[in-house]
Write an enzyme that holds these catalytic residues in place. Sequence first.
Site, PDB file in Angstrom:
ATOM      1  CG  ASN A  32      50.365  40.094  65.413  1.00 44.41           C
ATOM      2  OD1 ASN A  32      49.292  39.491  65.425  1.00 44.41           O
ATOM      3  ND2 ASN A  32      51.424  39.671  66.104  1.00 44.41           N
ATOM      4  CG  LEU A  46      40.165  34.269  66.653  1.00 43.80           C
ATOM      5  CD1 LEU A  46      38.684  34.264  66.986  1.00 43.80           C
ATOM      6  CD2 LEU A  46      40.891  33.239  67.504  1.00 43.80           C
ATOM      7  CB  CYS A  49      43.590  31.700  72.655  1.00 42.81           C
ATOM      8  SG  CYS A  49      42.138  32.026  71.677  1.00 42.81           S
ATOM      9  CG  ASN A  94      51.973  33.771  71.378  1.00 41.34           C
ATOM     10  OD1 ASN A  94      52.040  34.647  70.520  1.00 41.34           O
ATOM     11  ND2 ASN A  94      51.174  32.738  71.277  1.00 41.34           N
ATOM     12  N   GLY A 143      61.358  34.254  70.082  1.00 36.06           N
ATOM     13  CA  GLY A 143      61.287  35.669  70.417  1.00 36.06           C
ATOM     14  C   GLY A 143      62.437  36.451  69.825  1.00 36.06           C
ATOM     15  CB  THR A 175      58.934  39.161  63.683  1.00 35.49           C
ATOM     16  OG1 THR A 175      57.821  39.036  64.578  1.00 35.49           O
ATOM     17  CG2 THR A 175      58.856  40.491  62.974  1.00 35.49           C
TER      18      THR A 175
HETATM   19  C1  LIG Z   1      51.642  38.633  62.537  1.00 36.03           C
HETATM   20  C2  LIG Z   1      51.835  37.572  63.564  1.00 36.03           C
HETATM   21  C3  LIG Z   1      50.912  36.537  63.694  1.00 36.03           C
HETATM   22  C4  LIG Z   1      51.069  35.557  64.649  1.00 36.03           C
HETATM   23  N1  LIG Z   1      50.159  34.538  64.731  1.00 36.03           N
HETATM   24  C5  LIG Z   1      50.359  33.546  65.648  1.00 36.03           C
HETATM   25  C6  LIG Z   1      49.482  32.441  65.715  1.00 36.03           C
HETATM   26  O1  LIG Z   1      48.549  32.306  64.928  1.00 36.03           O
HETATM   27  N2  LIG Z   1      49.704  31.510  66.656  1.00 36.03           N
HETATM   28  C7  LIG Z   1      50.745  31.588  67.534  1.00 36.03           C
HETATM   29  O2  LIG Z   1      50.916  30.693  68.362  1.00 36.03           O
HETATM   30  N3  LIG Z   1      51.598  32.613  67.484  1.00 36.03           N
HETATM   31  C8  LIG Z   1      51.432  33.592  66.556  1.00 36.03           C
HETATM   32  N4  LIG Z   1      52.325  34.630  66.514  1.00 36.03           N
HETATM   33  C9  LIG Z   1      53.423  34.700  67.485  1.00 36.03           C
HETATM   34  C10 LIG Z   1      54.727  34.125  66.927  1.00 36.03           C
HETATM   35  O3  LIG Z   1      54.575  32.768  66.610  1.00 36.03           O
HETATM   36  C11 LIG Z   1      55.866  34.277  67.941  1.00 36.03           C
HETATM   37  O4  LIG Z   1      55.555  33.556  69.117  1.00 36.03           O
HETATM   38  C12 LIG Z   1      56.102  35.724  68.332  1.00 36.03           C
HETATM   39  O5  LIG Z   1      55.953  36.565  67.208  1.00 36.03           O
HETATM   40  C13 LIG Z   1      57.483  35.946  68.948  1.00 36.03           C
HETATM   41  O6  LIG Z   1      58.505  35.551  68.074  1.00 36.03           O
HETATM   42  P1  LIG Z   1      59.253  36.589  67.082  1.00 36.03           P
HETATM   43  O7  LIG Z   1      59.715  37.718  67.937  1.00 36.03           O
HETATM   44  O8  LIG Z   1      60.361  35.802  66.469  1.00 36.03           O
HETATM   45  O9  LIG Z   1      58.249  37.015  66.080  1.00 36.03           O
HETATM   46  C14 LIG Z   1      52.178  35.611  65.528  1.00 36.03           C
HETATM   47  C15 LIG Z   1      53.113  36.632  65.397  1.00 36.03           C
HETATM   48  C16 LIG Z   1      52.976  37.603  64.428  1.00 36.03           C
HETATM   49  C17 LIG Z   1      53.995  38.684  64.323  1.00 36.03           C
END
Ligand SMILES: Cc1cc2nc3c(=O)[nH]c(=O)nc-3n(C[C@H](O)[C@H](O)[C@H](O)COP(=O)(O)O)c2cc1C
Lengths: 320, 320, 283, 283
Positions: B84, B88, B144, B206, B257, B280
């Site tokens: 993704n 912001l 960021c 992240n 993760g 996710t």
């Molecule tokens: C579409 C999308 C948007 C995300 N937006 C943010 C965000 O705004 N802030 C943040 O700290 N992490 C954001 N993340 C990261 C997730 O919070 C998480 O750290 C990362 O996806 C890993 O975890 P997962 O494998 O369970 O998704 C985003 C992830 C995805 C997939």
Amino acid sequence: MGGSAVISRPELTPEEVDPRVDLGGIALRNPVLTASGTFGYGTEFGPFLDLRRIGGFVAKSLTLEPRFGNPPPRIAEAPSAMLNAISLENVGVDAFVREKLPALPEGVTVVASLFETEIDRYAEAAKRLSGAPRVAGLEVNASCPHVKSGGIEFGQDPAVLAQLIRAVRRATSAPLLVKLSPNVTHIAEMARVCEGEGADGLSLINAVQALEVDVERRRPVLANILGGLSGPAIRPIALRMVWQASRAVEIPICGIGGITSAEDAVKFLLCGASAVQVGTANYLDPGVAGDVADGLRAYAARHGFPRVQDLVGQLETGGR
Amino acid sequence: MGGSAVISRPELTPEEVDPRVDLGGIALRNPVLTASGTFGYGTEFGPFLDLRRIGGFVAKSLTLEPRFGNPPPRIAEAPSAMLNAISLENVGVDAFVREKLPALPEGVTVVASLFETEIDRYAEAAKRLSGAPRVAGLEVNASCPHVKSGGIEFGQDPAVLAQLIRAVRRATSAPLLVKLSPNVTHIAEMARVCEGEGADGLSLINAVQALEVDVERRRPVLANILGGLSGPAIRPIALRMVWQASRAVEIPICGIGGITSAEDAVKFLLCGASAVQVGTANYLDPGVAGDVADGLRAYAARHGFPRVQDLVGQLETGGR
Amino acid sequence: MAEPGASPAAGGEASRGMPLRVDAEVVAAECEGGANHRLRLAVPGWRGFLPGQFVMLSPGALAAVPRTDPLLPRPMAIYRAPGDRGEIEILFKRHGRGTALLAAARVGQKVGLVGPLGRGFPTADPGERAVLVAGGTGIASIYELGVRIRAAGGAVQVLLGARGVDDLMGEADFVSAGLPLRIATEDGSRGERGLVTDLLEQELRGDAATRVYACGPTPMMRRAAEIARGSGAPCLVSLENPMACGFGVCLGCAAPLREGGFALVCRDGPVFDAERIEWAGLP
Amino acid sequence: MAEPGASPAAGGEASRGMPLRVDAEVVAAECEGGANHRLRLAVPGWRGFLPGQFVMLSPGALAAVPRTDPLLPRPMAIYRAPGDRGEIEILFKRHGRGTALLAAARVGQKVGLVGPLGRGFPTADPGERAVLVAGGTGIASIYELGVRIRAAGGAVQVLLGARGVDDLMGEADFVSAGLPLRIATEDGSRGERGLVTDLLEQELRGDAATRVYACGPTPMMRRAAEIARGSGAPCLVSLENPMACGFGVCLGCAAPLREGGFALVCRDGPVFDAERIEWAGLP
Ligand SMILES: Cc1cc2nc3c(=O)[nH]c(=O)nc-3n(C[C@H](O)[C@H](O)[C@H](O)COP(=O)(O)O)c2cc1C
Ligand SMILES: Cc1cc2nc3c(=O)[nH]c(=O)nc-3n(C[C@H](O)[C@H](O)[C@H](O)COP(=O)(O)OP(=O)(O)OC[C@H]3O[C@@H](n4cnc5c(N)ncnc54)[C@H](O)[C@@H]3O)c2cc1C
Ligand SMILES: Cc1cc2nc3c(=O)[nH]c(=O)nc-3n(C[C@H](O)[C@H](O)[C@H](O)COP(=O)(O)OP(=O)(O)OC[C@H]3O[C@@H](n4cnc5c(N)ncnc54)[C@H](O)[C@@H]3O)c2cc1C
Ligand SMILES: Cc1cc2nc3c(=O)[nH]c(=O)nc-3n(C[C@H](O)[C@H](O)[C@H](O)COP(=O)(O)O)c2cc1C
Ligand code: FES
Ligand code: FES
């Protein structure tokens, strides 16, 4: 970076496409190599693949002395990936030169991979290997813990990496590739260090450091606790790193990470790799590297590129 | 790290297991949160999940002003993962406090995530959020790009990260979590920096920086070129980083993760996480976080742990 | 001490023929109750196998991309090759995701196959006396061995173990092949109640002239090896270590040896003299 | 200018009812030739839908772990809900891995379902005149709309486009629903040779009183919007952006708006007034 990616060109036949590439002084029949540690010493693939269908292979990483690896379990499966902690297991530089190389059929391009835990020993291994007949080039595996730095990988510290490449460069005039660790903040910086110390090319990425847990036994699955993640899961990470490195240096790059098909190989070429290595996929299908090579040529033909190398760096990024 | 993992304990019923945990001063009903950016502002999940089944949720990262995100395509699929580049996009701190928080049902624990491109603005956002009713804690998203460092992520440079956490720590007395970037050489170093500057806990990881290519169009799939890789593919990398960080600091860790099931959550707890965030997987199944919370308690019961938090760090590694 | 990362002796190579890399076609697929499944595969170019050899199976044609998850092929013993028509049978248990996909394979579907691999059991001595002891998935590795020892004029006793009757594979085949059979189940739902190694103890009782062949869970094989040693009987075990490649290049299937170093189960085995194995170091 | 990351107006929420998260059961699965497939699903708790709404489908029960690859659910229009028995029909094309798995689903199998989602087409004005123009997978989004406009006393002309006859979905259903139908195929293998938008041009010819509804590939919708604008006719399009969640939390499905900013196709659409869309910025 070309700006012409969307222009459509007249289609060619695969035979009209020149698949050859030069990888830092290693002349390759085509850009598809197989990756160190996933292709043994080459002979094991005899029943499955005519080695002359591929550009060449990188042999299992060698140390000066023969070594045993880690205790089992050494491998585990993970989503779209595997973990391994084989560690140092290899026959040693001398047995490789004496027994393994002569057993290979004629016309096969061999890159010897080397690693050690101290810089002098790396240089010595490079010296012995570069004299050997049939070794077309060397690949320094920098994803190895450096004893003097307390186990940090050589490829994780720019100063240590620079020392290592400098020492190996002095020890050999053979084409020299450096295989980078992906476990770093700035892959471009590591790439520049290697270029600055006279490396002829870069191979990236090695496996990503990872851990898998057996929840029933409440233990790491691997006896070594940590292992390297490889396979399709890491491909988007590898593509990113190849793209970043290719914009930082002029020397050619060999792209590695999760390649299972010609399409995957095309992705690496577009991101700036001059050649690729197929790794874990050799386990799934010991003939796959030949199919990747054929498919790459077919892709170039279908898209009207007279040379496979014309694909290199052709990712359309709107000037970024 | 306990040495007693293999001892088998008398089985319990799930009701006998205390699921509560404390995450750096945030009291949680159970250790399962949902991750920022994957759970909107909470209300969107109303039809699918009783928010009181989970420990709480981390809201979409907020900036001082409302912002639009990147142009499409913003998402892509990859092996066992997605990419993704939403960037912001958010309603801004004030609209969040004014409109989103009051719309939530009672008894829901909310962690506000914030990010900015300059340190002062981070501190200001932290100040405004920590005053808000119903905000149980803050999570600083350090993945960021820092404008002054030429776009390097805050979380990629220990000195910049230290400055950031110091400034935010001064601006708020609310429980403060720092969400670390995985795109670093030494996650343990980043963890220590945050602990040293007074963070109450860490969230990791992240998304991993990655690139996916459309071979027919010879372009990156994402308009932004680079994106964040998330989902099961990155889980073994996240487990490794949580394990490394948990051995480096005393403050609690929230593991993130690729969590899709209670088993996955158990892995993070065993590796040293005190709580977890489901990311996710919420897209695949908007009720999954509730099932993960129930399943975690059931696992603890089956293995005879009277409190879910007794699982934390119980990975048997033979003393390593 | 084994040579690190070395190749097998040249003789072994020649005797077992060249392994294939082909898409096999499912010609029969059956669920045999519980988690037990049988696949019959038509393998283009098949040239026979030695008992104890195995194949690596992928659920789908080799060229089918993308192959992502589950990623690795699954090692499966060649149960038998009925009728000499280039067809082989696989008898297996549905366990995790890979075997679930194999269990879902339907007639006409392709299955990627690499093999035959490994060295298999050594050829039986004419007139030898053998006890074959197997449990769980290990049962599939010894059926053909029993048939061949018997065909060579040897005396065979087969001992099969399982948790319960649902867990037992292939019983009817052993019976119709005329192989003397004893069964032990932990819950007593079939044959005698207890462990199959208890039966081995009864059968062997100090008899040093009988050869023991064992395949099954590690604790079972380890115990079989102990019992054989106690009787002075030779014991061969067929190990089931996790594998990535199956043909000696990933070095993932290493088994620690008493003499030091490791053997590769896929290349140097899967059959080993039990005395060579450092049992405490096996996963 | 759209509010960044904002929620839809409260009114829309209420009118479309609460979406479900359930395991639906396949009650019929058919291949309709070429890559075209039809699934009929029994959805526990189903309470109806608006034409143009969609569901997110996963090939397997929601609680089935591990769900890894393909990872994301697939958005599919609700084609129709025959017989009011809590069953819905999905008409779809096998394209990549996700739809291949859906195409392989058999009767009795579970399919994870989240929906109905999105706002769908606005309710038709009584007696309205409508042209429905659809191509490719977009055909599945407009069948029910046609049926309902007609049931409400409106006049409907349906125009379907496809590359060739094999590519065409649902023709027989439109015919048996009595919807006036014209077809264009690029290769002329069915109906008129040419683009479906050529038919639209003929049908519309400056008629500003007819409402145009379009769903299909982006270039087709864009062209339909141009033609409608040329005639001064209102035009509604149903976009098919890639989606991860389908209910407004991933922000992945953003469509750029002329007024600035983005709309979320899953939450604010998938149906939009064509004039709001910044076509050049669509993927
Ligand atoms: C579409 C999308 C948007 C995300 N937006 C943010 C965000 O705004 N802030 C943040 O700290 N992490 C954001 N993340 C990261 C997730 O919070 C998480 O750290 C990362 O996806 C890993 O975890 P997962 O494998 O369970 O998704 C985003 C992830 C995805 C997939
Ligand atoms: C030489 C050999 C012959 C075998 N013959 C048979 C046979 O004839 N019939 C049969 O039912 N089984 C046999 N097995 C075991 C079979 O390979 C495993 O049951 C199977 O790999 C499990 O895969 P899964 O996807 O169901 O399980 P998962 O647990 O999802 O697999 C995860 C990973 O662990 C590996 N793994 C899990 N269990 C085992 C195991 N017991 N042995 C080896 N690897 C394992 C898998 O290959 C995979 O890489 C044999 C194993 C070996 C090494
Ligand atoms: C609101 C909506 C309604 C739809 N209704 C239907 C329908 O009724 N019938 C039908 O056949 N198709 C429909 N589609 C398109 C359908 O979702 C895609 O064909 C499908 O997702 C392709 O998945 P795949 O695994 O086969 O392809 P892959 O190419 O393997 O998919 C890779 C990724 O891209 C996404 N993707 C690929 N093509 C499309 C596409 N055209 N639109 C959106 N995402 C895509 C997938 O969802 C997945 O995330 C609809 C799409 C949307 C957004
Ligand atoms: C089992 C195994 C052993 C490996 N051994 C080596 C090695 O000895 N030297 C080396 O440089 N890389 C080694 N690698 C890394 C691969 O060469 C390759 O860089 C990595 O696996 C990523 O590519 P892939 O995803 O295609 O496998 C090994 C990988 C695996 C899976
Ligand atoms: S399984 Fe790869 S070496 Fe044995
Ligand atoms: S698909 Fe997730 S917001 Fe629209």
